[in-house]
Design an enzyme around this catalytic site. Sequence first.
Site, mmCIF file in Angstrom:
data_model
loop_
_atom_site.group_PDB
_atom_site.id
_atom_site.type_symbol
_atom_site.label_atom_id
_atom_site.label_comp_id
_atom_site.label_asym_id
_atom_site.label_seq_id
_atom_site.Cartn_x
_atom_site.Cartn_y
_atom_site.Cartn_z
ATOM 1 N N ASP A 134 0.888 -1.160 0.000
ATOM 2 C CA ASP A 134 0.000 0.000 0.000
ATOM 3 C C ASP A 134 0.924 1.207 0.000
ATOM 4 O O ASP A 134 1.759 1.353 0.917
ATOM 5 C CB ASP A 134 -0.859 0.035 1.266
ATOM 6 C CG ASP A 134 -1.987 -0.985 1.263
ATOM 7 O OD1 ASP A 134 -2.064 -1.782 0.317
ATOM 8 O OD2 ASP A 134 -2.780 -0.978 2.214
ATOM 9 N N HIS A 159 4.544 -7.512 -0.009
ATOM 10 C CA HIS A 159 4.105 -8.741 -0.661
ATOM 11 C C HIS A 159 4.759 -8.863 -2.036
ATOM 12 O O HIS A 159 5.181 -7.863 -2.624
ATOM 13 C CB HIS A 159 2.580 -8.747 -0.782
ATOM 14 C CG HIS A 159 1.881 -8.733 0.554
ATOM 15 N ND1 HIS A 159 1.126 -9.793 1.005
ATOM 16 C CD2 HIS A 159 1.822 -7.793 1.528
ATOM 17 C CE1 HIS A 159 0.644 -9.511 2.200
ATOM 18 N NE2 HIS A 159 1.046 -8.292 2.538
ATOM 19 N N SER A 194 8.530 3.827 4.572
ATOM 20 C CA SER A 194 9.736 3.526 3.811
ATOM 21 C C SER A 194 9.427 3.551 2.330
ATOM 22 O O SER A 194 8.439 4.146 1.903
ATOM 23 C CB SER A 194 10.313 2.183 4.230
ATOM 24 O OG SER A 194 11.674 2.129 3.881
#
Length: 265
Positions: free
Chosen positions: A86, A142, A226
Site C-alpha cells: 500500500d 508482498h 519507507s
Amino acid sequence: MLKHVYRLMIELTNGKWTSVILRRFVRSRISRFVVPSFARIYNLNQIEMEKALHEYPTLHDLFIRTLKKEVRKVDTSANTVVSPVDAVIEAVGSINQTSEMVVKGKTYSIQEMLGSQESANKYLHGTYMILYLSPSHYHRIHSPVEGTIVKQWTLGSKSYPVNKMGLKYGVRTLAKNYRLITEVDTAYGHMAIVKVGAMFVNSIERTHTGSQLEKGGEMAYFSFGSTVVLLFEKGIFQLDSSIHTPKDIRIGEKIGVLLQGNGRA
C-alpha cells in the site's frame, strides 16, 4: 539555504543511537499510550485491521499490523505485476545506459543501489518504479510476481528520510540507505525488489522462507514508513495505462504486465 539545513538535520538524526532510542520506545509498553493518537493523526483505517486498536500492546505492533484477508484482492492473471505494498507511486521511468535513473530531479545510480556493476548490468534500459510508504500505510511487503528468488542481500547502514523532502534534499537516499534487495527470476525475465529503510529504520524483517514466491504472498515488513523500488530488465515490463504519478495504490492492484522479453517464452 533550506537544502543545507535539511541535510544537516538528517545527518544528525539518522545515526545508530537515535535509531536505537526510537526503536526501544516504539517496542516498549509505554508506547501503547500513543497508539490512539497515532491512529487518529494518521487516519488509520481501523475497519481493515485484523485486531481492534486496543489489542496492540505497543506502537511497533500497530506499525506492523496485519489486515483482514478479504480487504486486499490480488490480480491473479498469469502475466500481471501487482503492487507489493500500500503506497504512493512517486516515479516511473527508464534506466539509462549508464545505469542511472532520475527521480524528483536527482540522479541515482542503480550500480550503487545494487552494490555492483554486475548486478546493475541486467537492468540497463529497463524500467524502475518508486513506491513510497508513509507512516499511515500498512507496512507489510508482498510479492508483485510469481517467481524464484535467485539472490538476496543487504547493503547500507544510514536511514535518511525517503519522503518527498528526503528525495529532494537528501544525499542519494535510495542508494545509501539500509536496504534489502531480492532478485527474482520470473518466466519472462529478471526483476529486483529493493526494500529501502527510512529515517530511524534500519530494520526490514523477512517473513518469507524458501526460494519460491507466490504473487501477493507476504515477503517482509517495515517499521515506520519507507520505500520499495522495483527494477525490471529491458523489454519485459509494460506499465498499465491507468498508472500516473503520484498515484495511490494498494497491494494486489495491477501496475503492469510482463512481456516476452530476453528470449523467454
